[in-house]
Write a protein that holds these residues in place. Structure first.
Motif, PDB file in Angstrom:
ATOM      1  N   LEU B  13     -72.110 -47.131 -74.694  1.00  0.00           N
ATOM      2  CA  LEU B  13     -72.295 -46.244 -73.549  1.00  0.00           C
ATOM      3  C   LEU B  13     -73.220 -45.075 -73.901  1.00  0.00           C
ATOM      4  O   LEU B  13     -73.938 -44.571 -73.028  1.00  0.00           O
ATOM      5  N   LEU B  16     -76.479 -46.615 -73.323  1.00  0.00           N
ATOM      6  CA  LEU B  16     -76.719 -46.804 -71.883  1.00  0.00           C
ATOM      7  C   LEU B  16     -77.064 -45.491 -71.193  1.00  0.00           C
ATOM      8  O   LEU B  16     -77.977 -45.430 -70.369  1.00  0.00           O
ATOM      9  N   LEU B  17     -76.333 -44.434 -71.534  1.00  0.00           N
ATOM     10  CA  LEU B  17     -76.376 -43.216 -70.714  1.00  0.00           C
ATOM     11  C   LEU B  17     -77.127 -42.059 -71.371  1.00  0.00           C
ATOM     12  O   LEU B  17     -77.395 -41.045 -70.708  1.00  0.00           O
ATOM     13  N   TRP B  21     -73.744 -39.144 -71.630  1.00  0.00           N
ATOM     14  CA  TRP B  21     -72.515 -39.613 -72.279  1.00  0.00           C
ATOM     15  C   TRP B  21     -71.999 -38.483 -73.150  1.00  0.00           C
ATOM     16  O   TRP B  21     -72.687 -38.044 -74.081  1.00  0.00           O
ATOM     17  N   PRO B  48     -73.552 -41.005 -64.894  1.00  0.00           N
ATOM     18  CA  PRO B  48     -74.560 -42.021 -64.572  1.00  0.00           C
ATOM     19  C   PRO B  48     -75.551 -41.493 -63.528  1.00  0.00           C
ATOM     20  O   PRO B  48     -75.245 -40.556 -62.780  1.00  0.00           O
ATOM     21  N   THR B  49     -76.707 -42.120 -63.499  1.00  0.00           N
ATOM     22  CA  THR B  49     -77.722 -41.748 -62.505  1.00  0.00           C
ATOM     23  C   THR B  49     -78.066 -42.905 -61.563  1.00  0.00           C
ATOM     24  O   THR B  49     -78.770 -42.696 -60.576  1.00  0.00           O
ATOM     25  N   THR B  50     -77.597 -44.100 -61.879  1.00  0.00           N
ATOM     26  CA  THR B  50     -77.928 -45.260 -61.036  1.00  0.00           C
ATOM     27  C   THR B  50     -76.709 -46.169 -60.868  1.00  0.00           C
ATOM     28  O   THR B  50     -75.796 -46.168 -61.705  1.00  0.00           O
ATOM     29  N   GLN B  53     -76.267 -48.392 -63.874  1.00  0.00           N
ATOM     30  CA  GLN B  53     -75.527 -47.781 -64.977  1.00  0.00           C
ATOM     31  C   GLN B  53     -74.022 -47.823 -64.712  1.00  0.00           C
ATOM     32  O   GLN B  53     -73.230 -48.079 -65.626  1.00  0.00           O
ATOM     33  N   LEU B  57     -71.404 -49.693 -67.101  1.00  0.00           N
ATOM     34  CA  LEU B  57     -70.309 -48.896 -67.657  1.00  0.00           C
ATOM     35  C   LEU B  57     -68.951 -49.546 -67.367  1.00  0.00           C
ATOM     36  O   LEU B  57     -68.099 -49.675 -68.263  1.00  0.00           O
TER      37      LEU B  57
END
Lengths: 465, 465
Positions: B13, B16-17, B21, B48-50, B53, B57
């Motif tokens: 994560l 990803l973030l 995060w 998250p922004t999308t 995501q 997650l």
């Protein structure tokens, strides 16, 4: 098609229901139709009088895996009430009582078999009404209205069935009696199962009691008939009407074909240049109604620009109102002069896409060489697309069904969906995967399985095979 | 409380973030509260922004069975946003865009983290508004409003969150992206999953995009303040107001304790004989508003009988309106003079049962020897019951919680339910079996399991253990 009923079930339900259990072929026959003109023969018809009977019936049928199809008065247009897999049709015609009308709480408690029109008559004495007003209102049931989320012209201001239900008592396919919602106009206590049941076409549970949200009846209403040069002008007027604060109590649209039919066949008094028509109504009281109508006229007229307007006529009394509505009323019989067969589907699109829908439909009409006439509830973007053909001509029938598939694709491309108020039933079931993506459809199936673990409630309807 | 995050999940994560995060204790701390004053420490915070995501997650957390708690801005009053089982708090503060405003379609498309107040400001430029107006509107998110089916005073005329949503895109607990509903004001295409998600408090899915139903903003509003001798007289006026055709745009109630507090502590200009108060508003345009206010005044006054009325004052401009509302605004600070601690629950009953609710609450107040003050959204029967006590006194705390259980039982006996607009969360979870019968509760659990097969979404909330 399944075999005849298991004898043990037949005996048990005869004991349970007495003369409310019918297995004669002649009696069963009439419960096999709905207004989609489909027919299938049920194995039996049950006429329960209590929720306890409905629950016992479902439990008994579940033991034998026998299908159950709930039925109001069969006015459905999608085949949702046709017992396509046989089994037992449960008609709610003997559960037709208005149990309570509570004006201070703006609610009524009813059995599902009460006719919409009978309920409205009972409510009128209290100065109240229940908003859903499908064309069938005089002879369709509240339970049936809830099953397909029926709307009608008033929905633009007052909402459809789902917007006007507070609580439902229902029997699931597992034979459990569940109580969903409360008799309050607000609620945030767990999952909203009552609105989930509305529009589920008898595939999740059988409603045995409904608590309905009521609205005080307006004291007066008035109508305007606005005639436009073309569909695009009328559609712009619809967008203007819906963007200003006075919500019309009806906002009905007729395309150029509908206008021509109403004039040339129905004899309506409409100018030859008319390319589209809006019927616009407001309601209120004597003091406010003139102001509401003036606001609507102003918006219909393009806020002074006269954008595409040929004429706007007002009705000051009920007689004048009936004259204005004449054009709309002549339409259904006039349609039959185009062709003997009709497919009428009630796609819905965002209001701003009405011109694209009407244009696209006319492209399909040209490409499939069949007349298509659009009219309906413009304020909700809910148009009735009438595809005319000769059902005795196999080539025309094939083209008609291909054209209708094109109409569905068009509505979906425009951000709309398959049905605004008729539902899915058998008629649109196979188009569901075009409207609903696979994970969402899988979730719908999973939810269905929780309500109805053995799949006995209205099998084959709404969800694609 | 679970152990720390699995390292593999933490790394995945973080990749990803990026800086979205957060695992520092100091950062996690502030995401552990909500307005219920409960707190629990999350193991991490995701920003998250999308939608992609969010989906990644959820899938990653599911692999490791790590709880996920969606968060707007933590204004919830029930503990629904508190990560009671640890895990990852997903804050939507970076998904706060208004993606589209479409006036002709009366809809807006937004990300869940947009503040209600920011959305209203954007809509005002188009002459539109979104009806839900909780007290927290300036600093609560649309996603949070949807999660608890937020209402507010305007709901009496315009509905709560569930009545004003057209479509939702959401990520289920299985990590599936689902599309529920369509951007149309009517729809009868399969099961209504979007309204099922509203009020589900993040236990079914995380909303990543919402299409909201908008209403044209009225051009003018006016207020009446009606003072009554007693609660019963005010309650009869509420029933009269709701049974006539002009629906008030607000209809707020204060009981005798609330009136006394507003006068004696808040300094509001109210007569000593006042036993209850209604704040009544109408909206419309300059032409119709005076008629609407006159109709409301007439109903408030008992249609000429003066039934229990002490005074009815009108506000013709915004300054006068603010003066009339002053009594209501002083109430929350004045409450604290009764006792330092407060339990505020928002039970709802049928409008006609408001007098029984207020009477019953006062019997509980006497029996448990604690002050209880009732005020709130009378037109929906949605009263805020404020139970005042000293939380440092264990005996008072115990009595306060026993009294509140009595309030819930009372609301249920009167045909109401546990919550009108705050939701269940942790605060009322244990009372759910009193409100919802076993088969219906079992169905809710079964539905939850379809959306969230591993029970990772907001575990322990809404449904009792």
């Amino acid at each position: 098609m399944m075999a005849a009923l298991p004898p043990a079930l037949d005996h048990a339900l005869a004991d349970l229901l007495g003369d409310g259990w019918r297995t004669d072929a002649s009696e069963r026959l009439t419960y096999g139709y709905d207004n989609s003109r489909r027919h299938a023969m049920p194995d039996a018809v049950a006429l329960p009088t209590t929720a306890a009977q409905v629950q016992a019936l479902v439990r008994a049928c579940r033991v034998h895996r026998v299908p159950i199809v709930a039925r109001g008065r069969g006015t459905n247009t999608t085949g949702a009430a046709v017992p396509a897999a046989g089994g037992v049709v449960v008609s709610f015609e003997r559960m037709d009582r208005v149990l309570a009308i509570r004006p201070g709480d703006r609610c009524a408690v009813v059995e599902p078999g009460v006719l919409n029109g009978d309920l409205q008559a009972a409510l009128a004495a209290h100065g109240l009404f229940w908003p859903p007003d499908p064309t069938s209102a005089a002879f369709s049931t509240v339970g049936g209205n809830l099953a397909c989320n029926a709307g009608g012209p008033r929905a633009v201001k007052y909402g459809a069935s789902r917007d006007n239900v507070l609580a439902l008592t229902a029997v699931t396919g597992a034979g459990e009696l569940v109580h969903c919602g409360s008799a309050t106009t607000k609620g945030s206590t767990g999952y909203d199962l009552q609105r989930l049941l509305v529009g589920s076409e008898g595939t999740l549970a059988l409603v045995v009691e409904a608590t309905l949200r009521l609205t005080p009846a307006p004291q007066a209403r008035g109508a305007l008939r606005a005639v436009y040069r073309d569909v695009a002008s009328a559609a712009r007027a619809v967008a203007r009407l819906m963007a200003q604060p006075v919500t019309p109590s009806m906002l009905e649209f007729m395309d150029h074909h509908a206008v021509r039919l109403a004039r040339d066949v129905g004899g309506a008094d409409l100018p030859h240049a008319a390319g589209a028509l809006l019927m616009i109504e407001a309601d209120g009281d004597a003091a406010t109604l003139p102001h509401a109508l003036e606001a609507l006229r102003h918006a219909a007229h393009g806020h002074g620009t006269g954008d595409g307007v040929i004429s706007i006529d007002a009705a000051d009394d009920e007689a004048a109102r009936s004259r204005l509505w004449a054009a709309r009323k002549t339409l259904s019989p006039a349609l039959r002069t185009l062709a003997p067969g009709k497919i009428n589907e009630d796609v819905v699109v965002p209001v701003s896409r009405i011109p694209d829908l009407v244009d696209g439909v006319q492209r399909l009409a040209a490409s499939f060489d069949l007349p298509i006439v659009c009219f309906g509830h413009a304020g909700n973007g809910n148009l009735h697309v009438n595809l005319m053909f000769d059902p005795t001509d196999p080539a025309q029938s094939t083209r008609a069904h291909e054209a209708m598939a094109g109409v569905f694709d068009l509505a979906l491309e425009l951000g709309g969906t398959l049905s605004g108020e008729h539902g899915i039933g058998l008629a649109k079931r196979d188009f569901m995967p075009r409207a609903i993506d696979p994970p969402t459809l899988a979730l719908m199936r999973a939810i269905k399985a929780q309500f109805d673990p053995d799949g006995i409630l209205n099998p084959g309807k709404l969800l694609p095979p």
